[in-house]
Design a protein around this motif. Structure first.
Motif, short mmCIF file in Angstrom:
data_model
loop_
_atom_site.label_atom_id
_atom_site.label_comp_id
_atom_site.label_asym_id
_atom_site.label_seq_id
_atom_site.Cartn_x
_atom_site.Cartn_y
_atom_site.Cartn_z
N SER A 30 0.66 -1.05 -0.20
CA SER A 30 0.02 -0.02 0.11
C SER A 30 0.95 1.10 0.02
O SER A 30 0.31 2.26 -0.37
N PRO A 36 -3.44 4.34 2.62
CA PRO A 36 -2.88 4.29 4.15
C PRO A 36 -2.65 2.95 4.38
O PRO A 36 -3.47 2.11 4.69
N THR A 39 -4.87 1.08 7.35
CA THR A 39 -6.20 1.01 6.85
C THR A 39 -6.32 -0.37 5.95
O THR A 39 -7.05 -1.38 6.25
N LEU A 42 -5.51 -3.53 8.00
CA LEU A 42 -6.65 -4.00 8.87
C LEU A 42 -7.79 -4.52 7.81
O LEU A 42 -8.42 -5.81 8.15
N ASP A 43 -8.19 -4.20 6.91
CA ASP A 43 -8.99 -4.63 5.83
C ASP A 43 -8.62 -5.81 5.31
O ASP A 43 -9.45 -6.82 5.08
N LYS A 101 -5.04 -5.56 14.55
CA LYS A 101 -5.86 -4.40 15.02
C LYS A 101 -5.29 -3.71 16.04
O LYS A 101 -5.09 -2.34 16.29
N CYS A 104 -2.47 -1.46 14.39
CA CYS A 104 -3.03 -0.51 13.62
C CYS A 104 -3.87 0.28 14.37
O CYS A 104 -4.65 1.10 13.89
N ALA A 107 -6.07 3.46 13.34
CA ALA A 107 -5.95 3.95 12.05
C ALA A 107 -7.01 4.22 11.12
O ALA A 107 -7.37 4.82 10.33
N SER A 108 -8.37 3.44 11.65
CA SER A 108 -9.40 3.94 11.04
C SER A 108 -10.38 4.51 11.24
O SER A 108 -10.42 5.76 11.18
#
Length: 108
Positions: A30, A36, A39, A42-43, A101, A104, A107-108
């Motif tokens: 990324s 980012p 993000t 996490l996704d 999680k 990060c 981050a969201s």
């Protein structure tokens, strides 16, 4: 018992490694795509979770066939073993997702 513990442990760590490794590589990629990283990580972790479980237990429907054939034959020990292997794989994937999680966080 030794076979059960070694197979359960391997299923756990395979699922853990798939989620964690895939998320880390997606986060690194990324950066090159100007997205980012947290993000994306996490996704990716959330999307890889189910596939990590499938890959850890054998990557096909064989474990489900083992459950079905032994259950209909009345042999519950192999059924319980296969379900335990699936649970261990789920725990590995879930722990890796929670680790991503945690890393990060925010981050969201």
């Amino acid at each position: 018992m030794s076979y059960f513990l070694s197979k359960a442990g391997l299923d756990f760590f395979i699922a853990f490694g798939i989620v964690l490794g895939g998320s880390m590589l997606a986060g690194g990629g990324s950066v090159f795509m100007a997205l980012p990283p947290a993000t994306v990580m996490l996704d990716t972790a959330l999307r890889l979770k189910i596939w990590a479980i499938v890959a850890a237990i054998g990557g096909s429907v064989d474990p489900v066939r083992v459950i079905e054939s032994n259950f209909t034959a009345g042999q519950l020990s192999p059924v319980a073993q296969q379900i335990a292997f699936i649970i261990f794989a789920f725990l590995g994937a879930h722990m890796a997702t929670e680790l991503v999680k945690l890393v990060c966080k925010g981050a969201s």
